[in-house]
Design an enzyme around this catalytic site. Structure first.
Site, PDB file in Angstrom:
ATOM      1  N   LYS A 210       0.887  -1.272   0.002  1.00 64.65           N
ATOM      2  CA  LYS A 210       0.000   0.079   0.085  1.00 64.65           C
ATOM      3  C   LYS A 210       1.019   1.134   0.014  1.00 64.65           C
ATOM      4  O   LYS A 210       0.520   2.085  -0.674  1.00 64.65           O
ATOM      5  CB  LYS A 210      -0.802   0.025   1.109  1.00 64.65           C
ATOM      6  CG  LYS A 210      -1.803   1.215   1.370  1.00 64.65           C
ATOM      7  CD  LYS A 210      -2.783   1.155   2.435  1.00 64.65           C
ATOM      8  CE  LYS A 210      -3.473   2.357   2.984  1.00 64.65           C
ATOM      9  NZ  LYS A 210      -4.608   2.320   3.950  1.00 64.65           N
ATOM     10  N   GLU A 216      10.594  -4.528   4.502  1.00 67.38           N
ATOM     11  CA  GLU A 216      10.849  -6.072   4.096  1.00 67.38           C
ATOM     12  C   GLU A 216      10.137  -6.136   2.439  1.00 67.38           C
ATOM     13  O   GLU A 216      10.889  -7.021   2.002  1.00 67.38           O
ATOM     14  CB  GLU A 216       9.540  -6.950   5.006  1.00 67.38           C
ATOM     15  CG  GLU A 216       9.973  -7.104   6.470  1.00 67.38           C
ATOM     16  CD  GLU A 216       9.330  -5.840   7.154  1.00 67.38           C
ATOM     17  OE1 GLU A 216       8.955  -4.834   6.711  1.00 67.38           O
ATOM     18  OE2 GLU A 216       9.277  -6.021   8.476  1.00 67.38           O
ATOM     19  N   GLY A 272      -4.745  -1.884   4.885  1.00 67.43           N
ATOM     20  CA  GLY A 272      -4.122  -2.962   4.193  1.00 67.43           C
ATOM     21  C   GLY A 272      -4.859  -4.204   4.612  1.00 67.43           C
ATOM     22  O   GLY A 272      -4.689  -4.910   3.765  1.00 67.43           O
ATOM     23  N   ARG A 273      -5.195  -4.429   5.800  1.00 72.44           N
ATOM     24  CA  ARG A 273      -5.789  -5.740   6.282  1.00 72.44           C
ATOM     25  C   ARG A 273      -7.241  -5.902   5.493  1.00 72.44           C
ATOM     26  O   ARG A 273      -7.655  -6.969   5.963  1.00 72.44           O
ATOM     27  CB  ARG A 273      -5.854  -5.907   7.799  1.00 72.44           C
ATOM     28  CG  ARG A 273      -6.472  -4.829   8.599  1.00 72.44           C
ATOM     29  CD  ARG A 273      -6.154  -4.811  10.194  1.00 72.44           C
ATOM     30  NE  ARG A 273      -6.655  -3.586  10.778  1.00 72.44           N
ATOM     31  CZ  ARG A 273      -5.965  -2.446  11.086  1.00 72.44           C
ATOM     32  NH1 ARG A 273      -4.903  -2.067  10.398  1.00 72.44           N
ATOM     33  NH2 ARG A 273      -6.303  -1.582  11.704  1.00 72.44           N
ATOM     34  N   GLU A 358      -4.767  -6.614  14.785  1.00 73.48           N
ATOM     35  CA  GLU A 358      -4.408  -5.473  14.256  1.00 73.48           C
ATOM     36  C   GLU A 358      -5.601  -4.173  14.183  1.00 73.48           C
ATOM     37  O   GLU A 358      -5.154  -3.106  14.449  1.00 73.48           O
ATOM     38  CB  GLU A 358      -3.721  -5.471  12.775  1.00 73.48           C
ATOM     39  CG  GLU A 358      -2.807  -4.149  12.537  1.00 73.48           C
ATOM     40  CD  GLU A 358      -1.988  -4.464  11.405  1.00 73.48           C
ATOM     41  OE1 GLU A 358      -0.866  -4.840  11.227  1.00 73.48           O
ATOM     42  OE2 GLU A 358      -2.256  -4.064  10.055  1.00 73.48           O
ATOM     43  N   HIS A 389      -5.470 -33.266  17.280  1.00 64.67           N
ATOM     44  CA  HIS A 389      -4.480 -33.992  17.911  1.00 64.67           C
ATOM     45  C   HIS A 389      -3.346 -33.249  18.368  1.00 64.67           C
ATOM     46  O   HIS A 389      -2.281 -33.726  18.527  1.00 64.67           O
ATOM     47  CB  HIS A 389      -3.997 -35.149  16.788  1.00 64.67           C
ATOM     48  CG  HIS A 389      -5.162 -35.994  16.355  1.00 64.67           C
ATOM     49  ND1 HIS A 389      -5.389 -37.266  16.998  1.00 64.67           N
ATOM     50  CD2 HIS A 389      -5.985 -35.847  15.515  1.00 64.67           C
ATOM     51  CE1 HIS A 389      -6.417 -37.677  16.222  1.00 64.67           C
ATOM     52  NE2 HIS A 389      -6.827 -37.128  15.662  1.00 64.67           N
ATOM     53  N   LYS A 513       9.227  -1.156  13.841  1.00 62.38           N
ATOM     54  CA  LYS A 513       9.771  -0.645  12.908  1.00 62.38           C
ATOM     55  C   LYS A 513      10.975   0.328  12.947  1.00 62.38           C
ATOM     56  O   LYS A 513      11.954   0.166  12.278  1.00 62.38           O
ATOM     57  CB  LYS A 513       8.739  -0.005  11.784  1.00 62.38           C
ATOM     58  CG  LYS A 513       7.833  -1.077  11.159  1.00 62.38           C
ATOM     59  CD  LYS A 513       6.697  -0.319  10.270  1.00 62.38           C
ATOM     60  CE  LYS A 513       5.671  -0.991   9.862  1.00 62.38           C
ATOM     61  NZ  LYS A 513       4.667  -0.181   8.889  1.00 62.38           N
TER      62      LYS A 513
HETATM   63  O1  F6P Z   1       1.964  -4.367   9.852  1.00 60.36           O
HETATM   64  C1  F6P Z   1       1.567  -2.805   9.631  1.00 60.36           C
HETATM   65  C2  F6P Z   1       1.286  -2.801   8.438  1.00 60.36           C
HETATM   66  O2  F6P Z   1       1.161  -1.509   7.848  1.00 60.36           O
HETATM   67  C3  F6P Z   1      -0.024  -3.367   7.857  1.00 60.36           C
HETATM   68  O3  F6P Z   1      -1.171  -2.577   8.637  1.00 60.36           O
HETATM   69  C4  F6P Z   1      -0.001  -3.730   6.468  1.00 60.36           C
HETATM   70  O4  F6P Z   1      -1.180  -4.442   6.112  1.00 60.36           O
HETATM   71  C5  F6P Z   1       1.537  -3.954   6.462  1.00 60.36           C
HETATM   72  O5  F6P Z   1       2.182  -3.376   7.051  1.00 60.36           O
HETATM   73  C6  F6P Z   1       1.907  -3.859   4.917  1.00 60.36           C
HETATM   74  O6  F6P Z   1       2.050  -2.636   4.647  1.00 60.36           O
HETATM   75  P1  F6P Z   1       2.058  -2.014   2.953  1.00 60.36           P
HETATM   76  O7  F6P Z   1       1.061  -2.719   1.961  1.00 60.36           O
HETATM   77  O8  F6P Z   1       2.144  -0.721   2.921  1.00 60.36           O
HETATM   78  O9  F6P Z   1       3.601  -2.614   2.715  1.00 60.36           O
END
Ligand code: F6P
Length: 549
Positions: A210, A216, A272-273, A358, A389, A513
Site C-alpha cells: 500500500k 521487508e 491494508g488488512r 491489528e 491431535h 519498525k
Molecule cells: O504491519 C503494519 C502494516 O502497516 C499493515 O497494516 C500492512 O498490512 C502491512 O504493514 C504492509 O503494509 P504495506 O502494504 O504498506 O507494505
C-alpha cells in the site's frame, strides 16, 4: 473530546454484569438445552450461503436482548452507516473506511470528499482483469518472449496474508499450469526458497505494498530484481516485463523502477488488512481468473448488504460480535479460536489474526483515553482435525474458557477421487462431534457407567460448556469465501464500535519498525546506537561475536 459515556458505566453494561452474576452465574449448556430445546432452531442466523448456528453459546434470550441493548446504546448501527457513507471514521489517520466500496456494483454511488469512487474501483478491476487474462492466456510474455509460468507475490501483512489465504482457499479453482508463491519475510530464506527452482524468464513478480515504503517488501523486491537480472543477462529493460506493482503510492513505485503502466492502484481509504479484494488481489486474480474473482466480490457484497440492512436480531456479524463481547468482557475469555474443517482454509485463521488483532488490539478509546475494559482477543487456530491431535486437549479439559468457531462445508472442494470425496463425511463428523463434546462434555456418572475405575473418573470427565459457533456452507466457492471474510470484517467492526476504539489504525506496529532501522547499523557496522538499553546492547554484542564464526 466527545461526551460519550464511559462504556462500563453505561446502564446497558451494568445490566449485563448483573445478568452474568445472577441469572448466568453458572450457565450450563446441558441445562440451557433441556430447558429450551427450541434454541437449536431459534439461534441460527442465515446470510447468503452461510448457516450460522450459535445455539451452543452460554446465552439465553435475555442475554441476547441485553447484548443487543448494548449495541444500540453504543451506536453500532450509526457508525456502520457512517462507514458505508464514506465518512472519515478512521479518526487518527483522518481517513474514510471504504473496503465495502471495493465490491460495490458498477452503478453504485459512494462519495469520498464529494467524488464518487465506484467508477475508479471498476476501472482498476477492469485493468486487472485484462492483465490477468493476458498472463493466463500467454499473451503477456517475459523479456525473452517466454510465457509466464510463475507468479511471485512480494508483500507483507495485508499485502500478503489476504491474497495468500485466498489463493490457498480457492486452490481448487486455480490454473494448475501456473505456479503462484508468496514471499513476505525479510529472512532471505523466504525469497530463496520461493525462486530457487524457477526460471527468471518465466517469472512475474507482483510487488504488493500500500505504502511502497515497507522495508521487508522493498528489500525483497530489490533482491528479486537482482535475481531476475542475474538470470536475464543483466538487461534492465527486463524489469518492465517481469515486475508489476500494487500500491497507493505511484511516486515510490516509479522511483523503484516499475513502469507506472504496470501499477494497479488502490486508495488510502482501503486499510491494508481490508485490501485483498482491491488491486492487492491481483496474484489471486491471475490464479483463479477474473470471473471467479468477481464471484468472490459478489460474496462480499451479499454480507455487506446483510450487515447494512438486516434487523439486529438476525444480523450475523452483529450477533457474532456481541457473543465475543459477552465472553471477553463478562467471562474474561482471553482468546478466540477459529477452527476450519477444510484443508483449503489452512491460512484463514492467520489472515483473521491480522484482521482482528491489528484492528482491535487497542488500549485507548477514540478520544485517546485509556480504556477500562478488555478489547480484542487473541485469535488463533489451525484446521480442526489437526488441532484435535494437538491443542484441543486444553480446550476440552484445561482451565480456560476458549470460545471457538467451527467452519465446515457440506461438499468437498476440488476434483477429488471418489475415495477421497468419501473422506469428507468423516471430516465433518469430526466437526460435529467436537461441537457436541465441547458443549456437553461427559459427566462423571457417564464415565462410571462405562466401568472406568473410580480413580480414573476425574481424568476422563469432560466438564463441557465450551461455547462454539458452527458455520456451515454448501461448499467453499469464491462467493462463499467472500461471504466468510466479510462476515469477520464486520464482526471486528462491531466489537471496535462497542469498545469505542479506532479499529482502522495500527500505530502499535510503528515502534518496532523505527527501532529496527536504528538497531540495524549496530549489527552491520558495529555502530553506536545512542540510547540502546543494556539488555539489547548485550544481545547485539553477542550476535556480532557469534556471527564471526
Ligand atoms: O504491519 C503494519 C502494516 O502497516 C499493515 O497494516 C500492512 O498490512 C502491512 O504493514 C504492509 O503494509 P504495506 O502494504 O504498506 O507494505
Amino acid at each position: 473530546m466527545s461526551d460519550i459515556p464511559v462504556l462500563t458505566r453505561r446502564p446497558e453494561w451494568t445490566a449485563l454484569e448483573d445478568h452474568r452474576s445472577e441469572a448466568m452465574q453458572r450457565p450450563r449448556l446441558r441445562e440451557l438445552f433441556a430447558a429450551d430445546p427450541g434454541r437449536a432452531e431459534r439461534y441460527v442466523v442465515r446470510v447468503g450461503d452461510l448457516r450460522i448456528d450459535y445455539s451452543k453459546h452460554l446465552v439465553t434470550d435475555e442475554t441476547l436482548a441485553l447484548l443487543q441493548e448494548l449495541a444500540a446504546a453504543t451506536g453500532v448501527s450509526g457508525l456502520r452507516d457512517a462507514m458505508f457513507r464514506g465518512e472519515r471514521i478512521n479518526i487518527t489517520e483522518d481517513r474514510a473506511v471504504l473496503h465495502t466500496a471495493l465490491r460495490a456494483p458498477r452503478d453504485a454511488v459512494i462519495e469520498v470528499d464529494g467524488e464518487n469512487v465506484v467508477p475508479k474501483v471498476h476501472a482498476v478491476l477492469d485493468r486487472m482483469s485484462a492483465f490477468a487474462e493476458r498472463v493466463r492466456s500467454g499473451e503477456w510474455t517475459g523479456h525473452t518472449g517466454k510465457r509466464i509460468r510463475n507468479v511471485v507475490n512480494i508483500g507483507i501483512g495485508g499485502s500478503d496474508l489476504g491474497p495468500a489465504m485466498a489463493y490457498e482457499a480457492l486452490r481448487a479453482y486455480t490454473d494448475r499450469s501456473l505456479t503462484v508463491r508468496f514471499v513476505s519475510n525479510v529472512d532471505g530464506a523466504d525469497l530463496h526458497e520461493a525462486v530457487r527452482d524457477l526460471d527468471p524468464a518465466e517469472t512475474l513478480f507482483v510487488v504488493a505494498s500500500k505504502t511502497f515504503t515497507t522495508i521487508e517488501t522493498i528489500t525483497n523486491a530489490t533482491s528479486a530484481r537482482s535475481w531476475l537480472l542475474a538470470g536475464l543477462d543483466g538487461d534492465p529493460k527486463a524489469v518492465a516485463r517481469h515486475f508489476v506493482a500494487l500500491s497507493t503510492n505511484a511516486g515510490k513505485v516509479t522511483e523503484f523502477g516499475i513502469d507506472a503502466d504496470n501499477m494497479f492502484e488502490f486508495w488510502d481509504w482501503v486499510g491494508g488488512r481490508y485490501s485483498y479484494d482491491s488491486a492487492i488481489g491481483l496474484s489471486l486474480m491471475i490464479a483463479i481468473g477474473p470471473e471467479r474473482f468477481r464471484e468472490m466480490l459478489d460474496g462480499f457484497r451479499i454480507v455487506d448488504e446483510h450487515f447494512r440492512t438486516a434487523p439486529a436480531e438476525a444480523n450475523a456479524p452483529l450477533i457474532m460480535g456481541l457473543l465475543g463481547i459477552w465472553y471477553g468482557n463478562f467471562f474474561e475469555a482471553e482468546s478466540h479460536a477459529v477452527l476450519p474443517y477444510s484443508h483449503y482454509l489452512s491460512r484463514f485463521t492467520a489472515y483473521l489474526q491480522q484482521l482482528d488483532m491489528e484492528s482491535n488490539g487497542k488500549s485507548v478509546d477514540r478520544d485517546g483515553r485509556t480504556v477500562g475494559w478488555t478489547t480484542g482477543p487473541v485469535v488463533w487456530g489451525t484446521p480442526g482435525t489437526n488441532g484435535q491431535h494437538a491443542y484441543y486437549q486444553l480446550i476440552h479439559q484445561g482451565t480456560r474458557l476458549i470460545p471457538a468457531d467451527l467452519i465446515g462445508f457440506a461438499r468437498p472442494a476440488g476434483e477429488l477421487s471418489d475415495e477421497l470425496k468419501a473422506q469428507h463425511d468423516l471430516l465433518m463428523a469430526n466437526l460435529f462431534a467436537q461441537g457436541q463434546a465441547l458443549a456437553f462434555g461427559k459427566t462423571a456418572d457417564e464415565v462410571r457407567a462405562e466401568g472406568v475405575p473410580e480413580e480414573q473418573v476425574p481424568h476422563r470427565t469432560f466438564l463441557g460448556n465450551h461455547p462454539t459457533t458452527t458455520i456451515l456452507a454448501p461448499a467453499l466457492t469464491p462467493s462463499v469465501l467472500g461471504q466468510l471474510v466479510a462476515l469477520y470484517e464486520h464482526k471486528v467492526f462491531v466489537q471496535g464500535a462497542i469498545w469505542n476504539i479506532d479499529s482502522f489504525d495500527q500505530w502499535g506496529v510503528e515502534l518496532g519498525k523505527v527501532l529496527a532501522r536504528r538497531v540495524e547499523p549496530a549489527l552491520t557496522e558495529g555502530a553506536e546506537v545512542p540510547g540502546l538499553d543494556p539488555s539489547t546492547a548485550a544481545l547485539v554484542a553477542a550476535y556480532r561475536e557469534l556471527r564471526k564464526v
